[in-house]
Design an enzyme around this catalytic site. Structure first.
Site, short mmCIF file in Angstrom:
data_model
loop_
_atom_site.label_atom_id
_atom_site.label_comp_id
_atom_site.label_asym_id
_atom_site.label_seq_id
_atom_site.Cartn_x
_atom_site.Cartn_y
_atom_site.Cartn_z
N ARG A 133 -41.90 11.74 -107.76
CA ARG A 133 -41.30 12.77 -106.91
C ARG A 133 -40.13 12.24 -106.11
O ARG A 133 -39.08 12.86 -106.04
CB ARG A 133 -42.36 13.34 -105.95
CG ARG A 133 -43.37 14.23 -106.62
CD ARG A 133 -44.55 14.49 -105.72
NE ARG A 133 -45.25 13.25 -105.45
CZ ARG A 133 -46.49 13.18 -104.98
NH1 ARG A 133 -47.16 14.28 -104.72
NH2 ARG A 133 -47.07 12.02 -104.77
N LYS A 190 -61.62 6.74 -100.87
CA LYS A 190 -61.93 7.65 -99.76
C LYS A 190 -62.89 8.75 -100.21
O LYS A 190 -62.97 9.07 -101.39
CB LYS A 190 -60.64 8.31 -99.27
CG LYS A 190 -59.74 7.37 -98.49
CD LYS A 190 -58.53 8.13 -97.97
CE LYS A 190 -57.42 7.18 -97.59
NZ LYS A 190 -56.12 7.82 -97.56
N SER A 216 -51.37 16.41 -103.05
CA SER A 216 -52.73 16.86 -102.71
C SER A 216 -53.01 16.61 -101.23
O SER A 216 -53.66 17.42 -100.57
CB SER A 216 -53.76 16.12 -103.56
OG SER A 216 -53.61 16.48 -104.91
N HIS A 275 -49.30 18.91 -110.37
CA HIS A 275 -50.11 18.32 -111.45
C HIS A 275 -50.01 19.17 -112.72
O HIS A 275 -49.85 18.62 -113.82
CB HIS A 275 -51.59 18.24 -111.03
CG HIS A 275 -51.85 17.27 -109.92
ND1 HIS A 275 -52.63 17.57 -108.83
CD2 HIS A 275 -51.43 15.98 -109.73
CE1 HIS A 275 -52.69 16.51 -108.02
NE2 HIS A 275 -51.97 15.54 -108.54
#
Ligand code: PNS
Length: 168
Positions: A94, A45, A132, A21
């Site tokens: 990514r 979540k 993460s 990040h």
């Protein structure tokens, strides 16, 4: 499209913020006049870190970046982009596998807000594998997260999973 100051929005849950990040924020700050890191208030979540903690971590990480501000948003990202009159949403890409989902999200955001452009940036090669979710999993199982997150975030993870601290 005319923007006096070109603002980029980097949205996410940042639970926790990773070196990937920070890499994205740094790259976005080099391309745009200003960058707003926008933390999603109501993720589907239950997050590992409360919003206040994520805000605090993020503020520490960008403390030396004058062109970067931290904000929160709820609801649609496309609406937040409109509200901020931002020039673009910045997303990191990514892997090729991520592309189709990101592409769909970019098109949907544009459907919701025709002025909402998305810019994809490629992270540094050494950050490609960081997410993460994996950081949370590794930390919860006592694995090392050095190099994946900033030392301040690593310290918070160690406090969150004290029984596992040290690895074995
Ligand atoms: O940290 P993430 O999971 O990469 O962030 C995803 C995020 C927050 C950018 C995405 O879930 C989002 O934009 N949420 C806000 C709700 C919304 O706009 N949904 C429609 C997307 S097309």
């Amino acid at each position: 499209m005319s923007h006096a100051t070109r603002l980029a929005v980097l949205a996410g849950s940042f639970d926790p913020p990773t070196n990937g990040h920070v890499d994205m924020i740094t790259r976005a700050a080099a391309l745009f006049d200003r960058v707003v890191v926008a933390l999603l208030v109501n993720p589907a979540k239950q997050p590992l870190f409360a919003l206040d903690e994520r805000l605090e971590m993020m503020r520490e990480l960008v403390a030396q970046m004058p062109a970067v501000e931290i904000d929160t948003f709820d609801g649609l990202l496309a609406d937040y982009v409109r509200k901020r009159n931002a020039a673009a949403v910045v997303r990191g890409l990514r892997t090729a596998a991520e592309f189709s989902e990101e592409w769909q999200m970019a098109l949907m955001n544009r459907h919701l807000n025709p002025a909402c452009e998305t810019v994809f940036l490629v992270p540094a090669a050494e950050h490609m594998q960081i997410s993460s979710r994996l950081v949370r999993e590794i930390a919860s199982l006592g694995g090392p997260v050095t190099g994946l997150v900033a030392p301040s975030v690593e310290a918070r993870l160690a406090r969150r999973f004290p029984a596992r601290r040290g690895g074995s």
